[in-house]
Motif scaffolding. Structure first.
Motif, PDB file in Angstrom:
ATOM      1  N   CYS A  11       0.941  -1.053  -0.144  1.00 15.05           N
ATOM      2  CA  CYS A  11      -0.123  -0.048  -0.040  1.00 15.05           C
ATOM      3  C   CYS A  11       0.778   1.237  -0.068  1.00 15.05           C
ATOM      4  O   CYS A  11       1.776   1.344   0.865  1.00 15.05           O
ATOM      5  CB  CYS A  11      -1.021  -0.167   1.376  1.00 15.05           C
ATOM      6  SG  CYS A  11      -1.903   1.641   1.337  1.00 15.05           S
ATOM      7  N   CYS A  24       0.004   4.494   4.844  1.00 11.61           N
ATOM      8  CA  CYS A  24       1.149   3.672   4.700  1.00 11.61           C
ATOM      9  C   CYS A  24       2.369   4.615   3.950  1.00 11.61           C
ATOM     10  O   CYS A  24       3.419   4.179   4.416  1.00 11.61           O
ATOM     11  CB  CYS A  24       0.999   2.419   3.708  1.00 11.61           C
ATOM     12  SG  CYS A  24      -0.108   1.490   4.501  1.00 11.61           S
ATOM     13  N   CYS A  57      -5.152   2.236  -0.860  1.00 13.90           N
ATOM     14  CA  CYS A  57      -5.479   1.765   0.539  1.00 13.90           C
ATOM     15  C   CYS A  57      -5.808   0.001   0.616  1.00 13.90           C
ATOM     16  O   CYS A  57      -7.079   0.016  -0.091  1.00 13.90           O
ATOM     17  CB  CYS A  57      -6.237   2.708   1.214  1.00 13.90           C
ATOM     18  SG  CYS A  57      -6.850   2.265   2.945  1.00 13.90           S
ATOM     19  N   CYS A  61      -4.984   0.197   7.794  1.00  7.21           N
ATOM     20  CA  CYS A  61      -4.308   1.207   7.787  1.00  7.21           C
ATOM     21  C   CYS A  61      -3.731   1.292   9.394  1.00  7.21           C
ATOM     22  O   CYS A  61      -2.517   2.024   9.474  1.00  7.21           O
ATOM     23  CB  CYS A  61      -4.968   2.435   7.715  1.00  7.21           C
ATOM     24  SG  CYS A  61      -6.009   2.705   6.408  1.00  7.21           S
TER      25      CYS A  61
HETATM   26  S1  FES Z   1      -3.271   3.552   3.915  1.00  9.16           S
HETATM   27 FE1  FES Z   1      -2.416   1.608   3.863  1.00  9.16          FE
HETATM   28  S2  FES Z   1      -3.778   0.193   4.336  1.00  9.16           S
HETATM   29 FE2  FES Z   1      -4.868   2.344   4.423  1.00  9.16          FE
END
Ligand code: FES
Length: 118
Positions: A11, A24, A57, A61
């Motif tokens: 991510c 991430c 995503c 998160c």
């Molecule tokens: S910002 Fe990476 S899993 Fe949601």
């Protein structure tokens, strides 16, 4: 290009630095993806074994930076660049790095079962 045995979706979603959900990318996933791609290439795994790619995503998160490992069907969380050799070592052995695996009870509900073949 042949279908690889494993796909590592890192991510790289980025939210504003002051977003309470974090992201991430804010947690270092872009450098992680670069390190993963480099290691996959250097180990000669890129053409047949492993494809490392960025993703939006993954909705986990809270354990950023995250990687979805497919078709194996699990997630790694809190991954750093230092974990890359261990992750690839495990992958080629058909194993996973248990200390990085996001447990099912950290999700809102049980995973959706895979469809049977045939
Ligand atoms: S910002 Fe990476 S899993 Fe949601």
């Amino acid at each position: 290009m042949p279908q690889r045995k494993h796909y590592l979706f890192v991510c790289t979603n980025r939210r504003p630095d002051d977003n309470p959900k974090g992201s991430c990318a804010f947690s270092g996933s872009e450098a992680l993806l670069d390190a993963l791609k480099q290691a996959v290439f250097e180990r000669g795994l890129a053409k047949t074994e492993v494809r490392a790619c960025g993703s939006t995503c993954l909705d986990v998160c809270h354990v950023a930076p995250t990687i979805a490992v497919e078709p194996d069907g699990f997630f790694y969380g809190h991954v750093t660049k230092d974990d890359v050799p261990e992750i690839l070592d495990a992958l080629v052995r058909g194993e996973r790095v248990e200390r990085l695996v996001v447990p099912h009870d950290e999700f809102d509900s049980a995973p959706v079962a895979k469809k049977p073949k045939g």
